[in-house]
Design a protein around this motif. Structure first.
Motif, mmCIF file in Angstrom:
data_model
loop_
_atom_site.group_PDB
_atom_site.id
_atom_site.type_symbol
_atom_site.label_atom_id
_atom_site.label_comp_id
_atom_site.label_asym_id
_atom_site.label_seq_id
_atom_site.Cartn_x
_atom_site.Cartn_y
_atom_site.Cartn_z
ATOM 1 N N ALA A 175 5.173 31.948 40.841
ATOM 2 C CA ALA A 175 5.370 30.672 41.537
ATOM 3 C C ALA A 175 4.175 29.749 41.277
ATOM 4 O O ALA A 175 4.348 28.536 41.075
ATOM 5 N N THR A 176 2.975 30.314 41.285
ATOM 6 C CA THR A 176 1.773 29.510 41.039
ATOM 7 C C THR A 176 1.775 28.967 39.610
ATOM 8 O O THR A 176 1.417 27.807 39.381
ATOM 9 N N GLU B 29 4.137 26.047 39.372
ATOM 10 C CA GLU B 29 3.532 24.869 39.977
ATOM 11 C C GLU B 29 2.389 24.316 39.124
ATOM 12 O O GLU B 29 2.198 23.106 39.026
ATOM 13 N N ARG C 135 3.932 22.293 36.407
ATOM 14 C CA ARG C 135 4.470 21.034 36.930
ATOM 15 C C ARG C 135 3.336 20.051 37.245
ATOM 16 O O ARG C 135 3.405 18.867 36.905
ATOM 17 N N THR D 286 0.818 25.131 47.416
ATOM 18 C CA THR D 286 2.269 25.240 47.563
ATOM 19 C C THR D 286 2.897 23.977 46.984
ATOM 20 O O THR D 286 2.204 22.980 46.755
ATOM 21 N N LYS D 287 4.214 24.004 46.791
ATOM 22 C CA LYS D 287 4.900 22.836 46.248
ATOM 23 C C LYS D 287 4.647 21.617 47.142
ATOM 24 O O LYS D 287 4.349 20.528 46.649
ATOM 25 N N ASN E 165 1.052 20.437 46.720
ATOM 26 C CA ASN E 165 0.852 19.814 45.411
ATOM 27 C C ASN E 165 1.484 18.425 45.351
ATOM 28 O O ASN E 165 0.921 17.503 44.769
ATOM 29 N N ASP E 166 2.649 18.287 45.989
ATOM 30 C CA ASP E 166 3.291 16.972 46.045
ATOM 31 C C ASP E 166 2.429 15.986 46.829
ATOM 32 O O ASP E 166 2.264 14.837 46.426
#
Ligand SMILES: *Cc1c(COP(=O)(O)O)cnc(C)c1O
Length: 358
Positions: free
Chosen positions: A263-264, A267, A270, A332-333, A336-337
């Motif tokens: 998952a990391t 991210e 991204r 986390t997503k 990061n957003d």
């Protein structure tokens, strides 16, 4: 290489403290040997007994996972304890020295200073790789420890394996390869080289990919003679009971660690792409770790204004070869957003102010 001759003379002669749990290792019995509180613990748990000073159960599981022998494993109160013990075991003040390759992890220098050992520095090359000719020139017969960090903090890249081998073959002492971020890397660990290089020490940690920074558990993998001296001089109960229990639990759930790493990495990719799309971002450095190093025109302003929005990153812009750079941990997503939105807005704002007022 004669490892014994590398050890400081007074450490070679040192007799280790023998704890109650060293003298009797059975599990069943009436334990009236360690002056513990037999009635229980005020902290509401089975914490009244001392932990295993040799962390045998953790080492068994860890050795199995990493395909080494338990005798090749040292566990410490964070990798930072292993770093300090290497200095204490091998480096004689007034005589020995160590080699560091900045920009890199700050604890090597702190430990060197704490132990009064001069740290010679050979900066990495412009692409953050080892400067082999200058390293060779800086070696002396008293260079006891050479610290390599791969993936490196704060640059995020792995060192070339063939360069690390050159250092292992030319070092008069130990070569420490700090693999705190190896689980995030495409590259394989150098653990499989232990049989070939008796002077190799590999550091790993439960603080990053395993998500256990608060429990403080670091690992050193090396030749049994190196592990033996570190074990002999460590504080007897350096890894507490709770940490040992939770480490065993963690090791039995490697899948969860791998899921979190995956998952990391998704991210990280991204974030790298989003950051690369921003006009004001001069460079996003490739990363094999769980953070990104990003070069911007106004790092101090960016850092301060992000703090104003309660978004905390690391300003590395004053660090050698990292001029203008910020280090951003992959979160986390949602985190990061939040970062990307604020970062993009602030970057554009700063650039706009420059064109407006100059
Ligand atoms: C985070 C980090 C460590 C981990 O240290 P602990 O004491 O185990 O938490 C070690 N080395 C490097 C390069 C790091 O960035």
């Amino acid at each position: 290489m004669n490892l014994q001759s590398l050890i400081r003379p007074h450490i070679r002669a040192l007799k280790a403290y023998s704890s109650a749990r060293d003298e009797y290792t059975g599990k069943v019995g009436t334990f009236l040997d360690a002056n513990e509180n037999a009635l229980g613990s005020v902290a509401d748990g089975p914490y009244n007994r001392y932990p295993d000073p040799h962390q045998r159960a953790v080492k068994t599981e860890l050795a199995r996972l990493r395909a080494v022998q338990p005798e090749q494993v040292f566990l410490g109160n964070g990798s930072d304890e292993a770093i300090d013990l290497l200095f204490r075991a091998f480096c004689e003040p007034g005589k020995d020295e160590v080699l560091l390759m900045p920009p890199t992890y700050g604890m090597y220098q702190v430990s060197a200073d704490l132990n009064q050992i001069p740290a010679r520095k050979v900066p990495l090359t412009n692409n953050f790789q080892l400067d082999l000719p200058n390293i060779q020139a800086a070696l002396s017969p008293n260079t006891k420890l050479i610290f390599l960090c791969s993936p490196n903090n704060p640059t995020g890249n792995c060192l070339k394996a063939e360069d690390v081998k050159v250092i292992l073959e030319s070092a008069p002492g130990l070569v420490i390869v700090d693999e705190a971020y190896i689980d995030f890397a495409q590259r394989a660990s150098v653990l499989s080289w232990l049989a070939e290089y008796p002077n190799l020490v590999v550091l790993q940690t439960f603080s990053k990919a395993w998500g256990m920074a608060g429990l403080r558990l670091g690992m050193a993998f090396a030749h049994p003679e190196i592990i033996a001296v570190m074990t002999r001089i460590k504080p007897p109960y350096n890894v507490n009971l709770l940490t040992q229990e939770l480490a065993i639990k963690a090791l039995s759930n490697h899948e969860k660690q791998q899921e979190m790493v995956a998952a990391t990495l998704a991210e990280r990719a991204r974030m790298a792409e989003s950051l690369g799309d921003l006009d004001f971002v001069a460079k996003v450095f490739p990363s094999d770790a769980n953070f990104l190093l990003v070069k911007v025109p106004e790092p101090d302003q960016m850092y301060d204004r992000l703090i104003g929005k309660r978004i905390i990153i690391r300003n590395r812009s004053k660090v050698l070869l990292c001029e203008g750079c910020l280090r951003i941990t992959v979160g986390t997503k949602i985190e990061n957003d939040a970062f990307l939105t604020a970062f993009s807005a602030l970057g554009n704002e700063i650039e706009h102010e420059k064109t407006t007022y100059t």
